[in-house]
Design an enzyme around this catalytic site. Structure first.
Site, mmCIF file in Angstrom:
data_model
loop_
_atom_site.group_PDB
_atom_site.id
_atom_site.type_symbol
_atom_site.label_atom_id
_atom_site.label_comp_id
_atom_site.label_asym_id
_atom_site.label_seq_id
_atom_site.Cartn_x
_atom_site.Cartn_y
_atom_site.Cartn_z
ATOM 1 N N LYS A 87 -20.552 11.891 8.568
ATOM 2 C CA LYS A 87 -20.079 13.283 8.551
ATOM 3 C C LYS A 87 -20.911 14.058 7.531
ATOM 4 O O LYS A 87 -20.994 13.681 6.360
ATOM 5 C CB LYS A 87 -18.593 13.283 8.171
ATOM 6 C CG LYS A 87 -17.825 14.476 8.675
ATOM 7 C CD LYS A 87 -16.326 14.237 8.453
ATOM 8 C CE LYS A 87 -15.496 15.420 8.864
ATOM 9 N NZ LYS A 87 -14.092 15.250 8.466
HETATM 10 O O1 G3P Z 1 -10.898 17.563 9.566
HETATM 11 C C1 G3P Z 1 -10.889 18.639 8.684
HETATM 12 C C2 G3P Z 1 -9.558 18.795 8.084
HETATM 13 O O2 G3P Z 1 -9.245 17.683 7.310
HETATM 14 C C3 G3P Z 1 -9.321 20.030 7.329
HETATM 15 O O3 G3P Z 1 -7.988 20.282 7.519
HETATM 16 O O4 G3P Z 1 -5.787 21.165 7.006
HETATM 17 O O5 G3P Z 1 -7.476 20.775 5.156
HETATM 18 O O6 G3P Z 1 -7.780 22.641 6.787
HETATM 19 P P1 G3P Z 1 -7.212 21.268 6.561
#
Ligand code: G3P
Length: 220
Positions: A87
């Site tokens: 990633k």
């Molecule tokens: O895969 C990306 C994710 O982990 C981000 O999610 O909820 O932190 O915006 P969030």
């Protein structure tokens, strides 16, 4: 559409895997820190533990932000297990590194994507997956799902092979809307996956079926 779980929590990964619908896992440095996984050796062991649970792609994120560092780190991560996908953040050296990984047969997930322009660059570089963060787009009062529609449309017109991996999913409706918008993959918290099960008429219907069965069989 493939289902990935967006967590480094092994119990949650096991629970989703036991449903039989899990196709992979995405992690990031914040999710690893949330589980208290710190230190190089522990982080590496954790990726291997995840690969043992899930028979599908597992995204492992680089920490470096310069080309040389991203390539060195990514090569080591990719060598850990055949299912590891490197990633890489959507930055200039990240795109350069994704192009390098593509030429060297290493699969990548381009992360922190928030625009169609970024999505075009990642596809040109040959990223395996593209991670638009739809919840974070919604957070700033833009339209995360519209972004998935737009990228899906562009990728279809241009014939790009990069898979759209909708990330930063916050709820079950996001999953349904991503399926409509043409995402190839959604990576979700466990709660959003389990939320898909819920409907009040299912609960009422099941209660009625079981009550009728009990009544009809009471004298047996
Ligand atoms: O895969 C990306 C994710 O982990 C981000 O999610 O909820 O932190 O915006 P969030």
């Amino acid at each position: 559409m493939k289902f990935f779980i967006d967590t480094a929590n092994l119990e949650q990964i096991k629970e989703a895997s036991e449903l039989g619908i899990l196709d992979g896992v995405t992690t990031n440095p914040s999710l690893m820190a949330k589980e208290g996984i710190t230190g190089h050796d522990n982080i590496i062991k954790h990726y291997l533990d995840i690969c043992d649970i899930v028979k599908g792609d597992v995204s492992a994120e680089v920490i470096s932000t310069d080309f040389k560092g991203i390539v060195e780190e990514g090569e080591k991560l990719a060598a850990l297990h055949p299912n590891i996908v490197v990633k890489v953040p959507m930055i200039k050296d990240g795109i350069k590194a994704i192009s390098w990984f593509t030429k060297h047969g290493i699969r990548t997930n381009c992360t922190l994507v928030f625009s169609a322009g970024q999505a075009i660059l990642a596809a040109k570089a040959g990223a395996t997956y593209l991670s638009p963060f739809i919840g974070r787009v919604d957070d700033i009062s833009w339209d995360g799902l519209e972004l998935i529609h737009q990228i899906s449309n562009i990728y279809g017109i241009q014939g790009y092979e990069t898979q759209i991996l909708a990330a930063s999913i916050r709820n079950s409706l996001h999953i349904v809307k991503c399926a409509e918008a043409g995402a190839h993959v959604v990576t979700c918290p466990l709660s959003a996956i389990l939320g898909l099960l819920k409907h009040p008429l299912t609960d009422i219907g099941l209660e009625q079926f079981l009550a009728d069965h009990r009544k009809a069989n009471a004298s047996n």
